[in-house]
Write an enzyme that holds these catalytic residues in place. Structure first.
Site, PDB file in Angstrom:
ATOM      1  CG  ASP A  57      30.118  39.352  48.229  1.00 29.87           C
ATOM      2  OD1 ASP A  57      30.684  39.648  46.922  1.00 29.87           O
ATOM      3  OD2 ASP A  57      30.177  38.255  48.528  1.00 29.87           O
ATOM      4  N   GLY A  81      33.252  40.603  41.866  1.00 30.76           N
ATOM      5  CA  GLY A  81      32.027  41.224  41.163  1.00 30.76           C
ATOM      6  C   GLY A  81      31.714  42.702  41.712  1.00 30.76           C
ATOM      7  CG  HIS A  82      33.954  45.377  42.371  1.00 31.99           C
ATOM      8  ND1 HIS A  82      35.204  46.024  42.485  1.00 31.99           N
ATOM      9  CD2 HIS A  82      34.015  44.554  43.445  1.00 31.99           C
ATOM     10  CE1 HIS A  82      36.027  45.211  43.199  1.00 31.99           C
ATOM     11  NE2 HIS A  82      35.400  44.431  44.096  1.00 31.99           N
ATOM     12  CE  LYS A 108      35.929  44.450  47.702  1.00 28.68           C
ATOM     13  NZ  LYS A 108      34.999  43.530  48.286  1.00 28.68           N
ATOM     14  CD  GLN A 110      38.771  38.501  45.461  1.00 29.95           C
ATOM     15  OE1 GLN A 110      40.000  38.916  45.289  1.00 29.95           O
ATOM     16  NE2 GLN A 110      38.279  38.494  44.476  1.00 29.95           N
TER      17      GLN A 110
END
Ligand code: IMP
Length: 427
Positions: free
Chosen positions: A13, A40-41, A16, A223
């Site tokens: 988080d 989750g990007h 990225k 991650q």
């Protein structure tokens, strides 16, 4: 510089998605090499907000090609949903997304086992996984019981799946848990494969041809290094190598073909899920970071734990990932703070330590050694050049560079592509 590895330098988080999106302008290929839809990007394009879990963020740039490499574990049903979602919003994947035939598959029984594993752990031992089946899928990979995309396109797939479902159902039944229905699992996968089959190939020669042709490749880490299965706060980690090494093992592009490592580093620290976090705040400053930084999980919606910047963590990333430069994100979230703290070392049982301990119980006993820096109390949004930033912001950044040992080449001051500053880095 033709190959760049981008990694998260904290607990994930770090922002990225946005940095990958900005760097994608300069590359031909974007490659995911580890993790799965636990990631989750978040990317903002114009007025639209996209959250990508499995599809590389490069898909949001016309003409860029994307690879889901062998190191990824992928849930075919979730992937198809995501592909359909981006296609419906104007980004079709045909001819642009390639899926490794060596990538392992996440099945519903992996998710069920993930949930059982968490439910059965004692309080305090729970990992707080995303419940996407990631750990059980990587466990099967290591146990040589997994199925790969190559198996899904094989005529023997139904029999291979049947043996797995029977075995996993025995384990689930023994736990008194609901079991998977073979016919349902088979039907769902076969339906997903109607979309995925044309995208599955051997991605290794594809990437090597790109390297030989001098094309630019960006490896999109998921991650962060503190969630890495080797270098993270084990066992409160994910099940893959989220550090730069994972880019090679998860794609087939070897280490001596990699040119540069960009570490994405948030100007403060957050963590989702359980596990020790030395600079965590339980006060109004922590609340403020969460509110202003909109620190809620992109995959699970969980509130993120928030804390001050931790240079011990960042130095750990520099060492284990070979970070050449930082992309320093969310600096604007600090705009309103009167005083900022930087953790430069820990105190552990009365000793000062500079390196991140392996033992998670020791990490839990670490007390941050802080220095205080004045905030700038003015908006940094809209700064067009580094020199336009308030003095106090530039001093804060300079101090982060000093205590981490790597320069900040990219600064992110907001979620939009335009809120990004680049500094010339010596190469
Ligand atoms: P898993 O990857 O779902 O097994 O979860 C293991 C740990 O990694 C949990 O603490 C999750 O919250 C964390 N985690 C997994 N993926 C991400 C991510 O993309 N961002 C932040 N934390 C993550």
């Amino acid at each position: 510089m033709s190959t760049t590895i981008l990694i998260g330098a904290q607990w994930g988080d770090e922002g990225k998605g946005k940095i990958i999106d900005v760097l994608t302008e300069r590359v031909d290929w974007v490659v995911r090499a580890q993790g799965g839809n636990n990631a989750g990007h978040t990317v903002e394009v114009g007025e639209e907000r996209f959250v990508l879990h499995l599809v590389p963020s490069g898909i949001l740039h016309e003409g860029k090609r994307c690879v889901i490499g062998n190191g990824v574990v992928l849930d075919p049903v979730a992937l198809v949903e995501e592909i359909q979602g981006v296609a419906a919003r104007g980004f079709p994947v045909e001819g642009r997304l390639f899926i490794s035939d060596r990538a392992h598959v996440v099945f519903p029984y992996h998710r069920m086992l993930d949930a059982q594993g968490e439910a059965r752990r004692a309080k305090g031992d729970q990992i707080g996984t995303t419940q996407r089946g990631i750990g059980p899928a990587y466990s099967d990979k290591a146990a040589r019981f997994g199925l790969r995309m190559a198996d899904l396109v094989d005529p023997e797939f139904p029999a291979l799946l049947k043996a797995r479902v029977e075995e996993k159902n025995r384990a689930l039944a023994a736990l008194g848990a609901p079991v998977a229905d073979y016919d349902d699992v088979l039907a769902a996968v076969q339906q997903a494969m109607e979309t995925l089959r044309p995208l599955v190939c051997d991605t290794v020669p594809l990437l090597h041809a790109a390297v030989r042709a001098g094309e630019h490749i960006l490896f999109e880490g998921a991650q962060g290094i503190l969630l890495d299965i080797d270098f993270g706060t084990y066992p409160f980690v994910t099940s893959s190598n989220a550090g730069s090494g994972g880019a090679s093992t998860g794609s087939g592009v070897p280490p001596n073909r990699m040119d540069r490592v960009v570490g994405v580093l948030k100007a403060y620290t957050t963590r989702v899920g359980e596990g020790p976090f030395p600079t965590e705040l339980h006060d109004a400053d922590g609340e403020e970071l969460r509110r202003v930084g909109r620190e809620f999980g992109a995959t699970t919606g969980r509130p993120r734990r928030c804390g001050w910047f931790d240079a011990v963590v960042a130095r750990h990333a520099v060492m284990t990932c070979g970070v050449d430069e930082w992309a320093l994100t969310k600096l604007d979230v600090l705009d309103g703070f009167e005083t900022l703290k930087i953790c430069t070392a820990y105190e552990l049982d009365g000793r000062r330590i500079e390196h991140f301990p392996a033992n998670v119980r020791e990490v839990a006993r670490c007390r941050p050694v802080y220095e205080e820096w004045p905030g700038w109390r003015t908006s940094t949004r809209g700064a067009a050049r580094f020199d336009d930033l308030p003095d106090a912001a530039r001093r804060y950044i300079a101090r982060l560079e000093d205590v981490t040992g790597a320069p900040a080449g990219i600064l992110s001051l907001g979620p939009r592509r335009a809120d990004t500053l680049f500094r010339e880095m010596p190469r």
